[in-house]
Design a protein around this motif. Structure first.
Motif, PDB file in Angstrom:
ATOM      1  N   GLU A   2       0.823  -1.207   0.000  1.00  9.33           N
ATOM      2  CA  GLU A   2       0.000   0.000   0.000  1.00  9.33           C
ATOM      3  C   GLU A   2       0.861   1.263   0.000  1.00  9.33           C
ATOM      4  N   GLU A   3       2.017   1.220   0.647  1.00 12.99           N
ATOM      5  CA  GLU A   3       2.903   2.390   0.684  1.00 12.99           C
ATOM      6  C   GLU A   3       3.337   2.820  -0.720  1.00 12.99           C
ATOM      7  N   ALA A   4       3.467   1.867  -1.644  1.00  7.00           N
ATOM      8  CA  ALA A   4       3.842   2.210  -3.024  1.00  7.00           C
ATOM      9  C   ALA A   4       2.706   2.969  -3.709  1.00  7.00           C
ATOM     10  N   PHE A   5       1.463   2.550  -3.460  1.00  8.99           N
ATOM     11  CA  PHE A   5       0.333   3.242  -4.066  1.00  8.99           C
ATOM     12  C   PHE A   5       0.148   4.638  -3.463  1.00  8.99           C
ATOM     13  N   SER A   6       0.420   4.779  -2.178  1.00  6.27           N
ATOM     14  CA  SER A   6       0.382   6.106  -1.550  1.00  6.27           C
ATOM     15  C   SER A   6       1.444   7.005  -2.166  1.00  6.27           C
ATOM     16  N   LEU A   7       2.614   6.439  -2.420  1.00  9.11           N
ATOM     17  CA  LEU A   7       3.693   7.189  -3.059  1.00  9.11           C
ATOM     18  C   LEU A   7       3.294   7.616  -4.470  1.00  9.11           C
ATOM     19  N   ILE A   8       2.641   6.739  -5.201  1.00 13.08           N
ATOM     20  CA  ILE A   8       2.172   7.085  -6.547  1.00 13.08           C
ATOM     21  C   ILE A   8       1.189   8.259  -6.476  1.00 13.08           C
ATOM     22  N   ASP A   9       0.289   8.226  -5.499  1.00 11.76           N
ATOM     23  CA  ASP A   9      -0.641   9.349  -5.322  1.00 11.76           C
ATOM     24  C   ASP A   9       0.119  10.645  -5.052  1.00 11.76           C
ATOM     25  N   ASP A  10       1.161  10.563  -4.219  1.00 17.04           N
ATOM     26  CA  ASP A  10       1.981  11.748  -3.917  1.00 17.04           C
ATOM     27  C   ASP A  10       2.695  12.257  -5.170  1.00 17.04           C
ATOM     28  N   ILE A  11       3.182  11.345  -5.988  1.00 21.49           N
ATOM     29  CA  ILE A  11       3.853  11.730  -7.243  1.00 21.49           C
ATOM     30  C   ILE A  11       2.865  12.463  -8.152  1.00 21.49           C
ATOM     31  N   HIS A  12       1.672  11.890  -8.298  1.00 18.84           N
ATOM     32  CA  HIS A  12       0.665  12.490  -9.175  1.00 18.84           C
ATOM     33  C   HIS A  12       0.240  13.877  -8.703  1.00 18.84           C
ATOM     34  N   SER A  13       0.166  14.069  -7.394  1.00 15.90           N
ATOM     35  CA  SER A  13      -0.299  15.351  -6.858  1.00 15.90           C
ATOM     36  C   SER A  13       0.844  16.322  -6.568  1.00 15.90           C
ATOM     37  N   SER A  17       3.044  16.135  -4.316  1.00 14.93           N
ATOM     38  CA  SER A  17       3.163  16.305  -2.868  1.00 14.93           C
ATOM     39  C   SER A  17       4.604  16.094  -2.437  1.00 14.93           C
ATOM     40  N   PRO A  18       4.953  16.562  -1.231  1.00 14.53           N
ATOM     41  CA  PRO A  18       6.309  16.297  -0.714  1.00 14.53           C
ATOM     42  C   PRO A  18       6.569  14.792  -0.637  1.00 14.53           C
ATOM     43  N   LEU A  19       7.787  14.408  -0.951  1.00 13.45           N
ATOM     44  CA  LEU A  19       8.160  12.995  -0.971  1.00 13.45           C
ATOM     45  C   LEU A  19       8.989  12.655   0.251  1.00 13.45           C
ATOM     46  N   PRO A  20       8.992  11.375   0.653  1.00 14.52           N
ATOM     47  CA  PRO A  20       9.683  10.972   1.884  1.00 14.52           C
ATOM     48  C   PRO A  20      11.174  11.299   1.907  1.00 14.52           C
ATOM     49  N   TYR A  21      11.851  11.197   0.786  1.00 16.47           N
ATOM     50  CA  TYR A  21      13.298  11.433   0.705  1.00 16.47           C
ATOM     51  C   TYR A  21      13.569  12.413  -0.446  1.00 16.47           C
ATOM     52  N   PRO A  22      13.322  13.701  -0.199  1.00 17.72           N
ATOM     53  CA  PRO A  22      13.408  14.683  -1.294  1.00 17.72           C
ATOM     54  C   PRO A  22      14.786  14.797  -1.937  1.00 17.72           C
ATOM     55  N   ALA A  23      15.834  14.439  -1.229  1.00 16.97           N
ATOM     56  CA  ALA A  23      17.183  14.532  -1.807  1.00 16.97           C
ATOM     57  C   ALA A  23      17.408  13.481  -2.891  1.00 16.97           C
ATOM     58  N   ASN A  83      17.649   9.457 -19.640  1.00 18.65           N
ATOM     59  CA  ASN A  83      16.827  10.199 -18.678  1.00 18.65           C
ATOM     60  C   ASN A  83      15.403   9.661 -18.568  1.00 18.65           C
ATOM     61  N   TYR A  84      15.179   8.454 -19.025  1.00 23.49           N
ATOM     62  CA  TYR A  84      13.837   7.879 -19.061  1.00 23.49           C
ATOM     63  C   TYR A  84      13.320   7.504 -17.667  1.00 23.49           C
ATOM     64  N   TYR A  85      14.175   6.909 -16.838  1.00 19.12           N
ATOM     65  CA  TYR A  85      13.734   6.368 -15.557  1.00 19.12           C
ATOM     66  C   TYR A  85      14.026   7.307 -14.385  1.00 19.12           C
ATOM     67  N   ARG A  86      13.079   7.314 -13.413  1.00 22.33           N
ATOM     68  CA  ARG A  86      13.249   8.045 -12.154  1.00 22.33           C
ATOM     69  C   ARG A  86      12.974   7.068 -11.007  1.00 22.33           C
ATOM     70  N   GLU A  87      13.651   7.266  -9.884  1.00 26.27           N
ATOM     71  CA  GLU A  87      13.464   6.355  -8.754  1.00 26.27           C
ATOM     72  C   GLU A  87      12.923   7.070  -7.532  1.00 26.27           C
ATOM     73  N   TYR A  88      12.181   6.309  -6.727  1.00 32.76           N
ATOM     74  CA  TYR A  88      11.565   6.811  -5.508  1.00 32.76           C
ATOM     75  C   TYR A  88      11.684   5.744  -4.421  1.00 32.76           C
ATOM     76  N   THR A  89      11.770   6.172  -3.179  1.00 34.16           N
ATOM     77  CA  THR A  89      11.833   5.257  -2.053  1.00 34.16           C
ATOM     78  C   THR A  89      10.422   4.926  -1.590  1.00 34.16           C
ATOM     79  N   VAL A  90      10.116   3.648  -1.487  1.00 36.16           N
ATOM     80  CA  VAL A  90       8.843   3.208  -0.925  1.00 36.16           C
ATOM     81  C   VAL A  90       9.091   2.973   0.566  1.00 36.16           C
ATOM     82  N   PRO A  91       8.464   3.761   1.432  1.00 40.50           N
ATOM     83  CA  PRO A  91       8.696   3.596   2.873  1.00 40.50           C
ATOM     84  C   PRO A  91       8.344   2.191   3.355  1.00 40.50           C
ATOM     85  N   THR A  92       9.120   1.714   4.304  1.00 40.40           N
ATOM     86  CA  THR A  92       8.881   0.419   4.923  1.00 40.40           C
ATOM     87  C   THR A  92       8.494   0.665   6.377  1.00 40.40           C
ATOM     88  N   PRO A  93       7.265   0.322   6.772  1.00 37.13           N
ATOM     89  CA  PRO A  93       6.840   0.553   8.150  1.00 37.13           C
ATOM     90  C   PRO A  93       7.787  -0.109   9.148  1.00 37.13           C
TER      91      PRO A  93
END
Length: 148
Positions: A58-69, A71-77, A96-106
């Motif tokens: 579920e954290e990955a889908f929340s991150l996708i919502d943040d990307i779409h909107s 919103s601030p991301l967990p690891y902005p650096a 430059n095709y791919y971008r990476e994001y951290t999916v938080p782990t509870p």
């Protein structure tokens, strides 16, 4: 009595006690059951499996919502930065095709191993989404219908 490459008897005398059954059907069945149990599904033309319904947290889908909107991301650096695909686990694309994001782990401090890699489109509306749970060792593609 001669034996062919499969080890089965060339004779058709009705005695099946000496016939060997190839292990491939059993191995294939075990592989299929394992893949279904962890949520794998179809293999795409690009060689990356589609994520199953229980494979993406579920954290990955929340991150996708943040990307779409936007919103601030967990690891902005690091989030939204270039992903080089140096392991060649994803389809070959321009640099430059791919971008990476951290999916938080509870329950975990730090970034952990879970990542979302997006490709193409714009930063807020990528064309494709990949999930890795083991820090780029393996990927699955999140179906477009799951991210809309």
């Amino acid at each position: 009595m001669s034996h062919g490459p499969s080890g089965s008897s060339a004779s058709n005398d009705g005695d099946s006690t000496n016939r060997r059954t190839p292990a491939f059907p059993l191995l294939s069945a075990i592989t299929l059951i394992t893949m279904l149990a962890i949520g794998y599904s179809a293999l795409h033309d690009d060689g990356v499996r589609e994520c199953g319904p229980r494979q993406v947290p579920e954290e990955a889908f929340s991150l996708i919502d943040d990307i779409h909107s936007n919103s601030p991301l967990p690891y902005p650096a690091t989030d939204g930065g270039h992903f080089g695909n140096y392991e060649n686990e994803l389809p070959q694309e321009h640099s430059n095709y791919y971008r990476e994001y951290t999916v938080p782990t509870p329950g975990r401090t730090g970034r952990g191993e879970r990542r979302l890699v997006t490709g193409g489109g714009t930063p807020q509306d990528p064309d494709v989404y990949y999930y890795t749970w083991d820090h780029y060792e393996s990927f699955c593609e999140i179906p477009e219908s799951d991210v809309e």
